[in-house]
Write a protein that holds these residues in place. Structure first.
Motif, PDB file in Angstrom:
ATOM      1  N   ILE A   1      31.367  40.246  48.851  1.00  0.00           N
ATOM      2  CA  ILE A   1      32.414  41.086  47.246  1.00  0.00           C
ATOM      3  C   ILE A   1      34.162  40.558  48.894  1.00  0.00           C
ATOM      4  CG2 ILE A   1      34.317  42.377  46.867  1.00  0.00           C
ATOM      5  CD1 ILE A   1      31.839  43.482  44.722  1.00  0.00           C
ATOM      6  N   ARG A   2      33.914  41.668  50.330  1.00  0.00           N
ATOM      7  CA  ARG A   2      34.613  40.790  51.056  1.00  0.00           C
ATOM      8  C   ARG A   2      35.479  38.903  51.265  1.00  0.00           C
ATOM      9  NH1 ARG A   2      31.525  40.959  55.854  1.00  0.00           N
ATOM     10  NH2 ARG A   2      29.561  42.221  56.123  1.00  0.00           N
ATOM     11  N   ASN A   3      33.491  38.979  51.314  1.00  0.00           N
ATOM     12  CA  ASN A   3      33.979  37.622  51.227  1.00  0.00           C
ATOM     13  C   ASN A   3      33.795  36.041  50.720  1.00  0.00           C
ATOM     14  OD1 ASN A   3      33.490  37.632  54.681  1.00  0.00           O
ATOM     15  ND2 ASN A   3      31.083  37.816  53.606  1.00  0.00           N
ATOM     16  N   LEU A   4      34.068  36.940  49.404  1.00  0.00           N
ATOM     17  CA  LEU A   4      34.902  35.801  48.282  1.00  0.00           C
ATOM     18  C   LEU A   4      35.551  35.522  48.381  1.00  0.00           C
ATOM     19  CD1 LEU A   4      33.073  38.161  45.027  1.00  0.00           C
ATOM     20  CD2 LEU A   4      32.868  36.367  45.911  1.00  0.00           C
ATOM     21  N   LYS A   5      36.373  33.968  47.120  1.00  0.00           N
ATOM     22  CA  LYS A   5      38.047  33.524  47.281  1.00  0.00           C
ATOM     23  C   LYS A   5      37.724  33.087  46.172  1.00  0.00           C
ATOM     24  CE  LYS A   5      36.374  28.994  49.776  1.00  0.00           C
ATOM     25  NZ  LYS A   5      34.800  29.815  49.824  1.00  0.00           N
ATOM     26  N   ALA A   6      38.602  33.393  45.059  1.00  0.00           N
ATOM     27  CA  ALA A   6      39.412  32.372  44.673  1.00  0.00           C
ATOM     28  C   ALA A   6      38.593  31.176  44.171  1.00  0.00           C
ATOM     29  CB  ALA A   6      41.288  31.862  44.405  1.00  0.00           C
ATOM     30  N   GLY A   7      38.089  30.774  42.494  1.00  0.00           N
ATOM     31  CA  GLY A   7      37.213  29.730  42.510  1.00  0.00           C
ATOM     32  C   GLY A   7      35.701  29.131  42.070  1.00  0.00           C
ATOM     33  N   ASP A   8      35.427  30.877  43.774  1.00  0.00           N
ATOM     34  CA  ASP A   8      33.558  30.703  43.851  1.00  0.00           C
ATOM     35  C   ASP A   8      33.064  31.469  42.053  1.00  0.00           C
ATOM     36  OD1 ASP A   8      33.554  30.598  46.581  1.00  0.00           O
ATOM     37  OD2 ASP A   8      34.051  32.519  46.543  1.00  0.00           O
ATOM     38  N   ARG A   9      32.094  30.515  42.537  1.00  0.00           N
ATOM     39  CA  ARG A   9      31.162  30.681  41.234  1.00  0.00           C
ATOM     40  C   ARG A   9      30.077  31.789  40.966  1.00  0.00           C
ATOM     41  NH1 ARG A   9      32.845  27.784  36.717  1.00  0.00           N
ATOM     42  NH2 ARG A   9      30.800  27.385  35.938  1.00  0.00           N
ATOM     43  N   VAL A  10      29.797  32.322  40.151  1.00  0.00           N
ATOM     44  CA  VAL A  10      28.964  32.970  40.008  1.00  0.00           C
ATOM     45  C   VAL A  10      28.366  33.273  38.714  1.00  0.00           C
ATOM     46  CG1 VAL A  10      30.588  34.420  41.835  1.00  0.00           C
ATOM     47  CG2 VAL A  10      30.867  34.983  38.918  1.00  0.00           C
ATOM     48  N   TRP A  11      27.186  34.092  39.300  1.00  0.00           N
ATOM     49  CA  TRP A  11      26.787  34.646  37.932  1.00  0.00           C
ATOM     50  C   TRP A  11      26.863  35.536  37.290  1.00  0.00           C
ATOM     51  CZ3 TRP A  11      24.439  31.397  35.171  1.00  0.00           C
ATOM     52  CH2 TRP A  11      23.495  29.820  36.308  1.00  0.00           C
ATOM     53  N   THR A  12      27.168  35.957  36.185  1.00  0.00           N
ATOM     54  CA  THR A  12      27.979  37.169  35.622  1.00  0.00           C
ATOM     55  C   THR A  12      26.670  37.813  34.391  1.00  0.00           C
ATOM     56  OG1 THR A  12      30.122  37.520  36.187  1.00  0.00           O
ATOM     57  CG2 THR A  12      29.751  38.375  34.590  1.00  0.00           C
ATOM     58  N   LEU A  13      26.788  38.721  34.400  1.00  0.00           N
ATOM     59  CA  LEU A  13      25.639  39.207  33.577  1.00  0.00           C
ATOM     60  C   LEU A  13      26.612  39.397  32.211  1.00  0.00           C
ATOM     61  CD1 LEU A  13      22.249  40.088  32.377  1.00  0.00           C
ATOM     62  CD2 LEU A  13      22.871  42.145  33.112  1.00  0.00           C
ATOM     63  N   ILE A  14      26.204  39.253  31.163  1.00  0.00           N
ATOM     64  CA  ILE A  14      27.639  39.435  30.004  1.00  0.00           C
ATOM     65  C   ILE A  14      26.865  41.480  29.539  1.00  0.00           C
ATOM     66  CG2 ILE A  14      27.949  37.638  29.602  1.00  0.00           C
ATOM     67  CD1 ILE A  14      25.994  37.799  26.801  1.00  0.00           C
TER      68      ILE A  14
ATOM     69  N   ASP B   1      25.849  42.836  27.401  1.00  0.00           N
ATOM     70  CA  ASP B   1      24.249  42.881  26.285  1.00  0.00           C
ATOM     71  C   ASP B   1      23.399  43.452  27.221  1.00  0.00           C
ATOM     72  OD1 ASP B   1      24.562  40.704  26.436  1.00  0.00           O
ATOM     73  OD2 ASP B   1      23.807  40.571  24.867  1.00  0.00           O
ATOM     74  N   GLY B   2      23.958  42.339  28.968  1.00  0.00           N
ATOM     75  CA  GLY B   2      22.188  42.807  29.721  1.00  0.00           C
ATOM     76  C   GLY B   2      21.759  41.702  28.989  1.00  0.00           C
ATOM     77  N   LYS B   3      21.449  41.045  28.806  1.00  0.00           N
ATOM     78  CA  LYS B   3      20.352  39.822  27.366  1.00  0.00           C
ATOM     79  C   LYS B   3      20.884  38.915  28.514  1.00  0.00           C
ATOM     80  CE  LYS B   3      19.461  42.225  23.723  1.00  0.00           C
ATOM     81  NZ  LYS B   3      19.248  42.231  21.997  1.00  0.00           N
ATOM     82  N   ASN B   4      21.776  38.617  28.732  1.00  0.00           N
ATOM     83  CA  ASN B   4      21.947  36.923  29.308  1.00  0.00           C
ATOM     84  C   ASN B   4      22.983  37.097  30.924  1.00  0.00           C
ATOM     85  OD1 ASN B   4      20.647  35.219  27.001  1.00  0.00           O
ATOM     86  ND2 ASN B   4      21.952  37.014  26.501  1.00  0.00           N
ATOM     87  N   PHE B   5      22.544  35.641  31.540  1.00  0.00           N
ATOM     88  CA  PHE B   5      23.757  35.898  32.358  1.00  0.00           C
ATOM     89  C   PHE B   5      24.799  34.298  32.212  1.00  0.00           C
ATOM     90  CE2 PHE B   5      20.432  37.923  35.139  1.00  0.00           C
ATOM     91  CZ  PHE B   5      21.683  38.507  36.209  1.00  0.00           C
ATOM     92  N   VAL B   6      25.510  34.404  32.505  1.00  0.00           N
ATOM     93  CA  VAL B   6      26.683  33.167  31.863  1.00  0.00           C
ATOM     94  C   VAL B   6      27.424  32.694  33.025  1.00  0.00           C
ATOM     95  CG1 VAL B   6      26.819  33.726  29.739  1.00  0.00           C
ATOM     96  CG2 VAL B   6      28.478  34.758  32.002  1.00  0.00           C
ATOM     97  N   GLU B   7      27.329  31.227  33.816  1.00  0.00           N
ATOM     98  CA  GLU B   7      27.944  31.176  34.860  1.00  0.00           C
ATOM     99  C   GLU B   7      30.086  31.307  35.039  1.00  0.00           C
ATOM    100  OE1 GLU B   7      27.866  27.136  36.274  1.00  0.00           O
ATOM    101  OE2 GLU B   7      25.720  27.147  35.433  1.00  0.00           O
ATOM    102  N   ASP B   8      30.229  32.055  35.815  1.00  0.00           N
ATOM    103  CA  ASP B   8      31.418  32.814  36.191  1.00  0.00           C
ATOM    104  C   ASP B   8      31.793  31.959  36.996  1.00  0.00           C
ATOM    105  OD1 ASP B   8      34.009  33.904  34.295  1.00  0.00           O
ATOM    106  OD2 ASP B   8      32.701  36.189  35.414  1.00  0.00           O
ATOM    107  N   GLU B   9      33.270  32.868  37.406  1.00  0.00           N
ATOM    108  CA  GLU B   9      34.141  32.143  38.264  1.00  0.00           C
ATOM    109  C   GLU B   9      34.835  33.569  38.429  1.00  0.00           C
ATOM    110  OE1 GLU B   9      37.188  28.073  38.692  1.00  0.00           O
ATOM    111  OE2 GLU B   9      35.184  28.146  37.839  1.00  0.00           O
ATOM    112  N   ILE B  10      35.503  33.071  39.913  1.00  0.00           N
ATOM    113  CA  ILE B  10      36.174  34.212  40.579  1.00  0.00           C
ATOM    114  C   ILE B  10      37.971  33.373  40.324  1.00  0.00           C
ATOM    115  CG2 ILE B  10      37.538  35.337  42.823  1.00  0.00           C
ATOM    116  CD1 ILE B  10      34.319  36.334  41.765  1.00  0.00           C
TER     117      ILE B  10
END
Length: 214
Positions: A26-39, A41-50
């Motif tokens: 987390i200390r190396n994250l920057k705006a624009g980084d694309r991350v996987w986020t678990l919504i 309900d815990g059943k699906n990952f979505v492409e997300d962004e900082i």
């Protein structure tokens, strides 16, 4: 070195999974980084962004609640940071402050709810508060909200308040290219002007969201 009980942040050495592969602290994250986020309900990952990192203290000694599951998953959150939990007795998922989590709760990982083994109060150097487009962030495989109850406002309302900033983020990156970062990415101990604005004008902002009852 200072010590803080800043209300809503992550520990810099915890990690997230990147869309293009691998993990990043987390200390190396920057705006624009694309991350996987678990919504939530815990059943699906979505492409997300900082979208923005509005507050950080890389050299600040910070108090965290450290949660360890029965399978060894660990996550660190400051007192008022929201986390997604399952209520064992009610079989219901909800979002509560880290300080309100007990051993009676379960944390949310992919396709499962997992019991806690222990909760301790610890100190570590470095806090960060990345904000994603989704309002959630999966840290060390555990689902969390990116928000805090600093204003005693629930997760859903905070996400609604951030709507205009997300629209601005999308429009400017569409206009100027996806390498353009609309908000400052400088990491320091000062709170970002956007967060300061929301804190200072929350009463006025609240008038635009009468559907929510606090």
């Amino acid at each position: 070195m200072t010590t803080t009980t800043t209300p809503g942040c992550y520990f810099g050495d915890d990690y997230v999974d990147l869309v293009h592969g691998g993990r990043r602290r987390i200390r190396n994250l920057k705006a624009g980084d694309r991350v996987w986020t678990l919504i939530n309900d815990g059943k699906n990952f979505v492409e997300d962004e900082i979208m923005i990192i509005p507050h950080a203290g890389p050299n600040t000694l910070t108090y965290f609640y450290t949660f360890t599951t029965i399978e060894g998953h660990t996550i660190h959150l400051t007192d008022s940071h929201y986390i997604v939990v399952a209520t064992i007795n009610e079989n219901k998922i909800k979002i509560i402050c880290a300080s309100d989590v007990t051993l009676e709760h379960q944390l949310i990982i992919f396709n499962r709810r997992i019991a806690l083994e222990k909760i301790i109060y610890s100190r570590h150097i470095g806090f960060y508060s990345p904000i994603t487009l989704s309002g959630y962030l999966t840290v060390n495989n555990i689902s969390t909200s990116v928000y805090t109850d600093f204003l005693q406002v629930p997760h859903d309302m905070l996400h609604q308040i951030g709507g205009p900033f997300r629209i601005y983020y999308h429009i400017t990156r569409w206009l100027f290219g996806y390498k353009y970062i609309p908000f400052s990415t400088t990491i320091n101990d000062e709170i970002h002007p956007i967060s300061a604005f929301i804190i200072d004008y929350y009463k006025q902002i609240q008038l635009f969201f009468p559907i929510f009852s606090l």
